[in-house]
Enzyme design. Structure first.
Site, PDB file in Angstrom:
ATOM      1  N   ARG A 363      -3.605   7.718  -5.881  1.00  0.00           N
ATOM      2  CA  ARG A 363      -4.885   7.124  -5.474  1.00  0.00           C
ATOM      3  C   ARG A 363      -5.961   8.189  -5.352  1.00  0.00           C
ATOM      4  O   ARG A 363      -7.108   7.983  -5.712  1.00  0.00           O
ATOM      5  CB  ARG A 363      -4.726   6.335  -4.174  1.00  0.00           C
ATOM      6  CG  ARG A 363      -4.647   7.159  -2.916  1.00  0.00           C
ATOM      7  CD  ARG A 363      -5.004   6.339  -1.675  1.00  0.00           C
ATOM      8  NE  ARG A 363      -3.909   5.517  -1.191  1.00  0.00           N
ATOM      9  CZ  ARG A 363      -2.970   5.940  -0.348  1.00  0.00           C
ATOM     10  NH1 ARG A 363      -2.974   7.181   0.103  1.00  0.00           N
ATOM     11  NH2 ARG A 363      -2.019   5.119   0.058  1.00  0.00           N
ATOM     12  N   ASN A 487      -4.857   3.603   3.809  1.00  0.00           N
ATOM     13  CA  ASN A 487      -4.583   4.295   5.064  1.00  0.00           C
ATOM     14  C   ASN A 487      -3.100   4.637   5.099  1.00  0.00           C
ATOM     15  O   ASN A 487      -2.258   3.825   5.454  1.00  0.00           O
ATOM     16  CB  ASN A 487      -4.963   3.406   6.247  1.00  0.00           C
ATOM     17  CG  ASN A 487      -4.915   4.180   7.555  1.00  0.00           C
ATOM     18  OD1 ASN A 487      -4.123   5.103   7.701  1.00  0.00           O
ATOM     19  ND2 ASN A 487      -5.766   3.803   8.489  1.00  0.00           N
ATOM     20  N   ASP A 488      -2.803   5.875   4.725  1.00  0.00           N
ATOM     21  CA  ASP A 488      -1.425   6.345   4.623  1.00  0.00           C
ATOM     22  C   ASP A 488      -0.645   6.218   5.921  1.00  0.00           C
ATOM     23  O   ASP A 488       0.573   6.325   5.942  1.00  0.00           O
ATOM     24  CB  ASP A 488      -1.442   7.836   4.267  1.00  0.00           C
ATOM     25  CG  ASP A 488      -1.295   8.069   2.784  1.00  0.00           C
ATOM     26  OD1 ASP A 488      -0.837   7.153   2.091  1.00  0.00           O
ATOM     27  OD2 ASP A 488      -1.642   9.171   2.333  1.00  0.00           O
ATOM     28  N   CYS A 489      -1.375   6.044   6.996  1.00  0.00           N
ATOM     29  CA  CYS A 489      -0.736   6.081   8.311  1.00  0.00           C
ATOM     30  C   CYS A 489      -0.515   4.695   8.899  1.00  0.00           C
ATOM     31  O   CYS A 489      -0.046   4.558  10.025  1.00  0.00           O
ATOM     32  CB  CYS A 489      -1.562   6.931   9.247  1.00  0.00           C
ATOM     33  SG  CYS A 489      -1.635   8.624   8.657  1.00  0.00           S
ATOM     34  N   ASN A 491       1.787   2.331   8.704  1.00  0.00           N
ATOM     35  CA  ASN A 491       3.146   2.155   8.166  1.00  0.00           C
ATOM     36  C   ASN A 491       3.794   0.994   8.900  1.00  0.00           C
ATOM     37  O   ASN A 491       4.430   1.179   9.931  1.00  0.00           O
ATOM     38  CB  ASN A 491       3.954   3.443   8.342  1.00  0.00           C
ATOM     39  CG  ASN A 491       3.133   4.675   7.984  1.00  0.00           C
ATOM     40  OD1 ASN A 491       2.931   5.555   8.819  1.00  0.00           O
ATOM     41  ND2 ASN A 491       2.625   4.714   6.760  1.00  0.00           N
TER      42      ASN A 491
END
Ligand code: GLC
Ligand code: GLC
Length: 819
Positions: A363, A487-489, A491
């Site tokens: 990305r 937003n990689d965080c 989860n």
């Protein structure tokens, strides 16, 4: 009260001039724009590498050590009884004068003491795999001077991870050769490597050193080396331990006399059968061939000129004349430069990224394209095809890949829900910029199907991306979030409980029910971009189909993604909303407010404005908008890494500048130029010069985050340089605020500005023609083209048609209310 400043913008020279060595953190710059790359701080700290910051590290650097920012490309000066560095560090003798000028692809560090001035220009020539340290030394005093100069570079044993971990091996392997004024670092060359580094001085040398322990001496650091104290090189030859390169040069300077000399640090690869001239001895022909073009000051100046021309040309594709210093600095120089740097380096090497871990993000790299496609479209094309080739035949995309192998990283794998769609966004930007439709037919295979590049094109990948996202939807009709989205965080399916494991890829996402509203919005946006492509190709049926799918997604968002005053962010694995008034913390998130408007949801019925107003009201901060509110105060394993950060940091309620730019764009879509500009200036680094002691990072490049008001230390920036903020902030300012936006059939002129901007002029090179665009705003509106003249002829709408290559087009645009 304005705080202490550490430098100033010199726009004419296209430089930032740092006037004190004690910047809050090292303020760095980059050298090189292709294969040989390096970074350098204002006190000459930093390192270089060839292509890959991990596997081909040429110079060593100690991250997170004390003192900070060591070692570097040092010049030691011994004049009379005094020893000093023009870069102040590492000896730290107080100087009479110091400055560091960070320019485009070069840095000039200059110091003066007791009538001696030493200025070093550090740069990497275009198309040469070497760095130059070009010195000018002037005796400004009244007496003759006998000066000793020492160079210092510390070699990394090529693999940066091994170099800083595997000492039982690597303290046994270093090997060197010295020949005349050249020092050769050839560790591991005897067996498997076919590359070495040469470090050459243009002067006859009085001595050299290649053993760090001998150069420094016992108990010393870089500030007090024995060799410098003795003013005498020890001619040490490194066998194992830590190899370095240092030359000693003796100079006599009459009053007023100037002398130039330079050092070249070059990287060479030899073909396997040409490695040696005799057993164990490197074949140095290629190095000396390289040096032959870099021997004299005239040759060095020529290379430096080429570099300057490269950057002048690169930036000339988009230039603005405007009475606003921040727009001027950012658009004309620094933000474009940062976009190129971010493209070259991806997320590998900065003050915050050690170059040892991440590959190229799928990305990230796609988004980077938006910021530099107008500068080097050919390289964008290759990058897009490389990225597509890491997609699997089911549409899933490797989250990262290695630039050397161009293969996806198995360690991270696939399953980040937004990844596939960014490929459409970048491809669309490429075609709009270049008009090169052939990219769609370019062969690009699937990583999991060897040989598939023979019958698969980029176009297939774009369809597949849509299909993949559509297939994976949850109970609210929204795309499944899988490991995370942008937003990689976030989860939501990973439930990590063990310290040390990855928040993002722990747990089993199979059966994970969490959904992303943001990916739904990105899907609608992507459908629009893809449809514009398909319309051009005359594929009406497909357009219809994607329109239907986008409508379905829009309905799902309106039904399940709207919270009354703003867009919900996601649904968790238990099908509960995140970013909703019903939550106890994390009631509102920024991403879906920006993307909701970018997907053009609720423009007519007020939802778009309401979402933006809510963002200002609940997320507003002096330095932009924080990511979420209220910040999460304790760890929740069903939300993942976002709740691992203390409130006010990173994805947990810092100002994550990247996503602020989407709100800026959103504001321009609804026509609120004052608000768009307000938000832009809050995150803009060039507005932070007076707050440098708080802000800390460089004022000439965007940072990833600024700590938010929930932090005890708000306003501190981190992770400058390599961030998606670079390309999106350029897009926001250049394409949406100033409003010059490439479209398939021409150049759109659609500014959205604060009402007090009365005029500006833009030169935009587009598909080979030069467009001189004059915008005037006598009525003080924020948006709306009232009249447009193209080469003197009134033209309806606001799209300037495409002109022949080589032509110059005069465009006059009058803003105002059309009624
Ligand atoms: C970092 C990552 C990027 C991600 C962002 C938000 O910038 O490189 O991929 O989207 O963080 O988590
Ligand atoms: C961390 C960071 C995030 C980044 C990710 C990359 O989670 O908070 O910004 O995208 O690491 O793996």
């Amino acid at each position: 009260m304005p705080g202490k400043r550490y430098g100033y913008f010199d726009n004419k020279a296209k430089e930032y001039c740092i006037t004190r060595p004690d910047t809050p953190i090292p303020w760095i710059n980059y050298l090189g724009c292709q294969d040989y790359l390096g970074l350098i701080s204002n006190t000459a700290g930093g390192y270089s590498f060839y292509r890959d910051a991990c596997l081909r590290r040429l110079l060593r650097y100690h991250y997170n050590a004390i003192p900070k920012d060591n070692p570097g490309r040092y010049i030691y000066v011994c004049d009379g009884k005094k020893t000093w560095n023009p870069s102040f560090k590492p000896v730290k003798t107080k100087l009479d004068d110091y400055k560091c000028r960070h320019g485009l692809g070069y840095s000039v560090i200059e110091g003066a003491l007791d009538g001696l001035r030493v200025s070093t220009t550090y740069f990497v020539p275009i198309d040469i795999n070497a760095e130059i340290w070009s010195l000018t030394i002037k005796n400004e005093g009244r007496k003759s001077k006998d000066v000793d100069l020492f160079s210092y570079a510390e070699f990394c044993l090529y693999n940066a991870v091994d170099d800083s971990t595997n000492f039982q091996r690597n303290w046994n392997i270093a090997e060197m050769e010295i020949e005349g004024s050249a020092i050769f670092h050839k560790t591991e060359y005897r067996e498997r490597r076919n590359h070495y580094v040469g470090f050459w001085c243009s002067e006859k040398i009085a001595g050299f050193d290649t053993m760090r322990d001998v150069f420094l001496g016992k108990l010393n650091d870089y500030g007090s080396p024995d060799v410098i104290k003795n003013r005498k090189a020890a001619n040490s030859v490194a066998h194992s331990w830590q190899p370095v390169g240092s030359h000693q040069v003796k100079l006599s300077l009459k009053p007023g006399q100037t002398k130039r000399l330079h050092f070249v640090l070059g990287y060479i690869e030899n073909p396997q059968d040409e490695k040696f001239v005799s057993p164990g001895v490197i074949n140095k022909k290629r190095f000396y061939d390289m040096i032959a073009g870099l021997k004299t000051s005239a040759q060095i100046d020529k290379e430096f000129k080429k570099l300057k021309k490269f950057w002048a040309d690169a930036l000339s594709n988009y230039q603005v004349t405007i009475d606003n210093e921040h727009v001027d600095r950012m658009v004309n120089i620094w933000n474009q430069y940062q976009c190129m740097v971010t493209f070259n380096l991806s997320r590998s090497a900065s003050s915050f990224e050690t170059g040892m871990s991440r590959g190229l993000g799928f990305r990230d790299s796609n988004q980077d394209i938006l910021g530099f496609v107008h500068i080097v479209p050919q390289r964008a094309k290759q990058r897009i095809i490389d990225l597509a080739s890491t997609q699997n035949h089911d549409g899933s995309c490797y989250h990262q890949y290695q630039p050397l192998t161009k293969k996806g990283n198995d360690a991270v794998g696939t399953g980040f829900s937004d990844d596939p769609l960014w490929l459409i966004v970048s491809t669309s930007a490429y075609i709009k910029e270049t008009g090169d439709w052939t990219i769609l037919d370019a062969p690009a295979g699937y990583q999991d199907v060897p040989g598939s590049d023979k019958n698969t094109t980029l176009m297939d990948h774009l369809h597949l991306s849509m299909k993949h996202v559509l297939e994976l939807r949850g109970s609210h009709g929204l795309p499944l979030i899988q490991h995370a989205d942008w937003n990689d965080c976030l989860n939501l399916n990973c439930f990590s409980k063990n310290p040390g494991e990855s928040f993002q890829i722990s747990g089993d996402i199979e059966g994970g029910k969490a959904e992303s509203v943001m990916v739904a919005q990105l899907f609608i946006y992507s459908a629009k971009e893809l449809n514009a492509i398909l319309e051009h190709l005359g594929q009406k049926d497909k357009v219809k189909e994607y329109t239907r799918q986008a409508d379905e997604m829009r309905s799902a968002i309106l039904k399940n993604g709207w919270d009354g005053k703003w867009f919900i962010r996601a649904y968790d694995h238990f099908e509960k909303p995140i970013g909703s008034k019903v939550c106890d913390e994390g009631k509102i998130f920024i991403e879906t407010q920006g993307w909701g408007v970018m997907a053009e949801i609720g423009i007519e019925d007020g939802k778009a404005i309401a979402a933006l107003d809510s963002a200002w009201q609940y997320l507003g901060d002096t330095n932009g908008m924080v990511l979420n509110q209220p910040a999460y105060t304790y760890y929740r394993d069903h939300l993942g890494e976002i709740t691992s950060y203390p409130p006010g940091y990173k994805e947990n309620a810092s100002i994550f500048c990247h996503n602020n730019t989407w709100v800026v764009i959103g504001e321009t879509i609804v026509g609120r130029g004052d608000k768009a500009w307000d938000l832009y200036t809050r995150i803009c680094p060039s507005t932070k010069e007076d707050k440098a002691d708080t802000y800390k990072c460089e004022p000439y490049c965007f940072a990833q985050t600024i700590s938010g008001h929930d932090s005890p230390l708000p306003g501190e920036a981190k992770n400058s340089w390599l961030t998606g903020t670079a390309s999106w902030s350029f897009t926001a300012l250049a394409q949406y605020i100033l409003g010059i936006r490439p479209e398939h059939d021409g150049l759109r002129v659609d500014p959205c500005i604060p009402p007090d901007w009365k005029k500006f002029t833009i030169t935009r090179k587009f598909r080979g023609a030069t467009y001189n665009i004059k915008v005037s705003n006598p009525d003080g509106v924020m948006k709306g083209v009232k009249k447009m003249l193209v080469n003197g002829k009134q033209t309806p709408g606001n799209i300037v048609p495409i002109f022949k290559e080589g032509s110059t087009v005069k465009v006059e645009v009058l803003l105002g209310n059309s009624k």
